[in-house]
Design a protein around this motif. Structure first.
Motif, PDB file in Angstrom:
ATOM      1  N   LEU A  43       0.819  -1.213   0.000  1.00 15.46           N
ATOM      2  CA  LEU A  43       0.000   0.000   0.000  1.00 15.46           C
ATOM      3  C   LEU A  43       0.857   1.268   0.000  1.00 15.46           C
ATOM      4  O   LEU A  43       0.347   2.366  -0.169  1.00 15.46           O
ATOM      5  N   ILE A  44       2.156   1.113   0.223  1.00 12.73           N
ATOM      6  CA  ILE A  44       3.053   2.277   0.292  1.00 12.73           C
ATOM      7  C   ILE A  44       3.659   2.510  -1.094  1.00 12.73           C
ATOM      8  O   ILE A  44       4.177   1.583  -1.699  1.00 12.73           O
ATOM      9  N   ASP A  45       3.601   3.756  -1.581  1.00 11.86           N
ATOM     10  CA  ASP A  45       4.184   4.045  -2.895  1.00 11.86           C
ATOM     11  C   ASP A  45       5.708   4.057  -2.841  1.00 11.86           C
ATOM     12  O   ASP A  45       6.379   3.465  -3.674  1.00 11.86           O
ATOM     13  N   ILE A  46       6.217   4.844  -1.907  1.00 12.85           N
ATOM     14  CA  ILE A  46       7.646   5.156  -1.940  1.00 12.85           C
ATOM     15  C   ILE A  46       8.206   5.194  -0.519  1.00 12.85           C
ATOM     16  O   ILE A  46       7.542   5.681   0.404  1.00 12.85           O
TER      17      ILE A  46
ATOM     18  N   VAL B 158      12.155  -3.421  -3.808  1.00 12.22           N
ATOM     19  CA  VAL B 158      12.466  -2.814  -5.107  1.00 12.22           C
ATOM     20  C   VAL B 158      11.316  -1.903  -5.571  1.00 12.22           C
ATOM     21  O   VAL B 158      11.542  -0.854  -6.164  1.00 12.22           O
ATOM     22  N   ALA B 159      10.096  -2.285  -5.244  1.00  6.66           N
ATOM     23  CA  ALA B 159       8.951  -1.442  -5.631  1.00  6.66           C
ATOM     24  C   ALA B 159       9.029  -0.074  -4.958  1.00  6.66           C
ATOM     25  O   ALA B 159       8.955   0.957  -5.634  1.00  6.66           O
ATOM     26  N   VAL B 160       9.208  -0.040  -3.651  1.00  7.94           N
ATOM     27  CA  VAL B 160       9.144   1.249  -2.940  1.00  7.94           C
ATOM     28  C   VAL B 160      10.424   2.075  -3.078  1.00  7.94           C
ATOM     29  O   VAL B 160      10.390   3.309  -2.940  1.00  7.94           O
ATOM     30  N   CYS B 161      11.560   1.415  -3.339  1.00  9.50           N
ATOM     31  CA  CYS B 161      12.824   2.146  -3.457  1.00  9.50           C
ATOM     32  C   CYS B 161      13.165   2.533  -4.897  1.00  9.50           C
ATOM     33  O   CYS B 161      13.904   3.486  -5.107  1.00  9.50           O
ATOM     34  N   SER B 162      12.692   1.768  -5.878  1.00 15.06           N
ATOM     35  CA  SER B 162      13.155   1.986  -7.248  1.00 15.06           C
ATOM     36  C   SER B 162      12.025   2.128  -8.272  1.00 15.06           C
ATOM     37  O   SER B 162      11.922   3.142  -8.953  1.00 15.06           O
ATOM     38  N   VAL B 163      11.207   1.096  -8.381  1.00 14.06           N
ATOM     39  CA  VAL B 163      10.201   1.082  -9.454  1.00 14.06           C
ATOM     40  C   VAL B 163       9.202   2.242  -9.319  1.00 14.06           C
ATOM     41  O   VAL B 163       8.999   3.022 -10.261  1.00 14.06           O
ATOM     42  N   ASN B 164       8.610   2.366  -8.155  1.00 16.59           N
ATOM     43  CA  ASN B 164       7.561   3.378  -7.990  1.00 16.59           C
ATOM     44  C   ASN B 164       8.084   4.817  -8.074  1.00 16.59           C
ATOM     45  O   ASN B 164       7.457   5.653  -8.730  1.00 16.59           O
ATOM     46  N   PRO B 165       9.227   5.128  -7.438  1.00 15.10           N
ATOM     47  CA  PRO B 165       9.731   6.502  -7.609  1.00 15.10           C
ATOM     48  C   PRO B 165      10.076   6.821  -9.064  1.00 15.10           C
ATOM     49  O   PRO B 165       9.809   7.925  -9.536  1.00 15.10           O
ATOM     50  N   ALA B 166      10.633   5.845  -9.795  1.00 18.94           N
ATOM     51  CA  ALA B 166      10.960   6.096 -11.209  1.00 18.94           C
ATOM     52  C   ALA B 166       9.698   6.393 -12.001  1.00 18.94           C
ATOM     53  O   ALA B 166       9.653   7.315 -12.816  1.00 18.94           O
TER      54      ALA B 166
END
Ligand code: NCD
Ligand code: ZN
Ligand code: ZN
Length: 410
Positions: free
Chosen positions: A275-278, A327-335
């Motif tokens: 549920l957390i984006d970033i 990887v989702a919250v640290c890389s994919v979603n912010p990109a």
């Protein structure tokens, strides 16, 4: 072309044994790749570099706290290959000239640098032209470091309207002034106020440093009704609470203040529920001397950029989080949020790579801190899973090969 051989790659949501070949971009992933420089990646894990959308790089008149070089060295050592810097510098980043000067300084850092433009009472009419120089805008609604706070509601409306025209993301520090308990208690109201503005003007909104369950739920509701909003949480809200602040005083004075144990547990739960984006650090370096002052006099903020991926890698080792979620919250979603050709291990994307040894275990000590502020709130913690080589745009910027001490303490 560099080839990292016989390694384990995290791509498309899963781990696989492969080689990865890259120059400034990722060129190939597969078996037995060739290249002029070969590195042994056996026993290691390759992840996309972390994109930290919230750091205070200081520099300019506050380079005694941090500058772009020290920020960059600290960031890449921990696996952060891209940093978005906040504009509450001295002087603030509120004109084309100062943003250009800041970018020039950032070019000396080993990390990819992105910059938020600052908003003041005076520059609202110039935001459209400033938009060409910046990667987003930042608005402070209350209590923070620096002189960028705007409390006037009619100004808020014209800011949301103008930034919407620029199509840039507006990052908002939604916090009222007041005692810690009051600020925590009202976080969801302050977030609600900002969500309504974004809804009214169609502004792309990013809420920085959300700390509470109710604040998070407010944003999740807005997402549900299709508002273009993302939000970040920070590592310190995952590891500390108001109790720690009572024990450690000014060292854990942070805006917004540390919330309750229930909030902390909720954030971990929300991470595991995707549920957390970033996750971003809000790396806010202040010196040991400054943080040694009384609670009232000390500046708010803690450093964090150096240990964010490591804190989460340790959590992966402890089964508190999956690698996919990290990887989702640290890389994919912010990109995705900021439209960067990064954040995943795919052919054609920037070669921002972190080679991790999940078995390296180290205790964080004050001596090892690279940030110029010279301390860390995580001192004393023993963490397992550390970057051993880090590439930014294909260039080796951290690791045993370039003479850092990181192989020593196994
Ligand atoms: C930040 C700083 O020191 O620049 N401090 C903090 O406590 N988070 C400012 C901010 O993010 O509001
Ligand atoms: Zn803030
Ligand atoms: Zn901040």
């Amino acid at each position: 072309m560099t080839v990292l051989q016989n390694t384990t790659i995290f791509a498309d949501g899963r781990l696989s044994k492969a080689d990865i070949a890259f120059d400034e971009k990722i060129r190939a992933i597969g078996a037995s790749l060739s290249g002029d420089e070969k590195l042994d990646g056996s026993g290691k894990l390759v992840l996309p570099g972390a994109i930290d959308v919230h750091v205070h790089a200081r520099d300019l008149n506050q380079s005694y706290k941090e500058d772009w070089r020290s920020l960059g060295r600290a960031a890449v050592a921990g696996g952060v290959t891209t940093a978005f810097a906040m504009p509450n510098t001295d002087p603030p980043l509120d004109t084309v000239e100062i943003v250009r000067e800041y970018r020039r300084r950032a070019s000396a850092a080993p990390v990819n640098a992105f910059i938020y433009g600052g908003i003041t009472r005076e520059n609202i009419a110039q935001l459209v032209s400033l938009a060409n120089e910046v990667d987003g805008f930042k608005l402070y609604l209350g209590e923070t470091t620096g002189n960028l706070v705007i409390r006037n509601k009619s100004l808020h409306r014209s800011i949301f309207k103008t930034v919407a025209q620029t199509k840039r993301v507006l990052a908002v520090h939604a916090q009222r002034d007041g005692a810690p308990a009051i600020v925590t208690q009202h976080e969801s109201d302050d977030i609600g106020y900002v969500l309504d503005l974004a809804d009214a003007y169609g502004t792309k909104l990013h809420l920085v440093h959300v700390t509470t369950r109710r604040g998070t739920e407010k944003i999740l509701e807005a997402k549900h009704s299709k508002l273009d909003v993302t939000f970040e949480i920070c590592p310190h809200y995952l590891f500390f609470t108001d109790r720690d602040r009572k024990e450690r005083g000014a060292w854990l004075k942070i805006n917004p203040p540390l919330a309750t144990e229930e909030d902390r547990e909720f954030l971990w739960w929300a991470l595991r529920e995707n549920l957390i984006d970033i996750v971003a650090t809000d790396h806010a370096p202040h010196t040991v001397a400054e943080k040694s002052l009384s609670y009232e006099r000390a500046p708010a903020g803690v450093p964090g950029v150096e240990y964010m991926p490591v804190l989460l890698l340790d959590a992966v080792n402890n089964k508190k989080l999956s690698l996919d979620q990290l990887v989702a919250v640290c890389s994919v979603n912010p990109a995705r949020r900021f439209g960067l050709a990064k954040g995943e291990l795919s052919i054609g994307l920037d070669a921002d790579l972190v080679v991790v040894d999940m078995n390296v275990e180290k205790r964080i000590t004050r001596e090892m801190v690279r940030s110029k502020c010279g301390w860390s709130p995580y001192e004393g913690m023993r963490l397992r899973g550390w970057p051993v080589m880090v590439f930014v745009g294909g260039r080796l910027v951290h690791g045993a090969e370039i003479g850092t001490d990181d192989r020593a303490s196994r």
